[in-house]
Scaffold this motif. Structure first.
Motif, PDB file in Angstrom:
ATOM      1  N   LYS A 164       0.793  -0.893  -0.028  1.00 45.14           N
ATOM      2  CA  LYS A 164      -0.098   0.160  -0.156  1.00 45.14           C
ATOM      3  C   LYS A 164       0.852   1.179  -0.070  1.00 45.14           C
ATOM      4  N   VAL A 165       0.299   2.065  -0.603  1.00 38.58           N
ATOM      5  CA  VAL A 165       1.060   3.592  -0.603  1.00 38.58           C
ATOM      6  C   VAL A 165       0.189   4.573   0.021  1.00 38.58           C
ATOM      7  N   VAL A 166       0.425   5.250   0.949  1.00 36.67           N
ATOM      8  CA  VAL A 166      -0.335   6.176   1.738  1.00 36.67           C
ATOM      9  C   VAL A 166       0.437   7.618   1.940  1.00 36.67           C
ATOM     10  N   THR A 167      -0.330   8.627   1.479  1.00 33.31           N
ATOM     11  CA  THR A 167      -0.005   9.813   1.442  1.00 33.31           C
ATOM     12  C   THR A 167      -0.335  10.610   2.986  1.00 33.31           C
ATOM     13  N   THR A 168       0.652  10.906   3.669  1.00 31.96           N
ATOM     14  CA  THR A 168       0.585  11.643   4.709  1.00 31.96           C
ATOM     15  C   THR A 168       0.039  13.056   4.469  1.00 31.96           C
ATOM     16  N   ARG A 169      -0.295  13.669   5.706  1.00 26.32           N
ATOM     17  CA  ARG A 169      -0.738  15.110   5.799  1.00 26.32           C
ATOM     18  C   ARG A 169       0.199  16.091   5.102  1.00 26.32           C
ATOM     19  N   SER A 170       1.402  15.990   5.292  1.00 26.34           N
ATOM     20  CA  SER A 170       2.536  16.650   4.711  1.00 26.34           C
ATOM     21  C   SER A 170       2.541  16.524   3.495  1.00 26.34           C
TER      22      SER A 170
END
Length: 198
Positions: A164-170
């Motif tokens: 999985k690839v998740v984009t952080t809030r930053s």
């Protein structure tokens, strides 16, 4: 740190050679004193057979600092240890989001999910063991146990690695890998004829 492919360790050279013949990978000896062999496999998914719900341990554990043992062991609703408190409410948050937040902060337990299985392609080589603290793996074990308690067979399952690839809030992209137990496709569990290496 999650590995990007399966890592198998064994003290039996014939088992190591059989697994390597089935799934590829490079065999290396990690401890010449104790004959420990390690294989990084070329497969993401492996067909397995599970003997039943007793092959699964799925609990939530909060460890003490410096590896001095657990201070909280539960199933998400009730305490499992110590024995004199088993069955009491554990006090964990109801929502998964809050449970994960508590675990990340070090104030709540995280999954301790374990599976014993045989290779569907070579059940005679013995029992294998997989342990993970992945929330997704824990959820997949819970679903499998529920199915088996309802009469489903533990044969024809597979363990696979999901990426999985998740984009952080930053805005930073973070990729991670976790294991999953699921029902295998029928063609995936077809028998394999092999010979044990001497």
């Amino acid at each position: 740190m999650a590995l990007s492919s399966w890592l198998v360790t064994t003290t039996n050279k014939e088992v190591a050679a059989t697994v390597s013949g089935l799934y590829g990978g490079r065999l290396r000896r990690t401890d010449r004193q104790q004959e420990v062999f390690e294989l990084m496999l070329d497969r993401d998914a492996i067909a397995v057979n599970i003997d039943g719900p007793g092959s699964v341990v799925n609990r939530m554990v909060l460890e003490q600092e410096e590896g001095r043992g657990p201070i909280h062991v539960c199933d998400g609703s009730n305490l499992l240890e110590p024995m004199d408190s088993a069955g009491d409410l554990c006090g964990c948050p109801k929502s998964v989001f809050d449970r994960k937040a508590a675990a990340r902060s070090g104030h709540g337990p995280k999954p301790d999910a374990r599976l014993s299985f045989r290779l569907a392609a070579a059940p005679g080589v013995g029992m294998f063991f997989l342990a993970s603290s992945s929330w997704e793996f824990s959820d997949s074990l819970s679903a499998a146990v529920l199915d088996m308690e309802r009469g489903a067979s533990g044969a024809g399952m597979e363990i696979c690695l999901q990426r999985k690839v998740v984009t952080t809030r930053s805005g930073m992209a973070v990729s991670y890998v976790h294991p999953i137990l699921s029902v295998a496709e029928p063609d995936f569990v077809a028998p394999v004829h092999l010979q044990l290496a001497a």
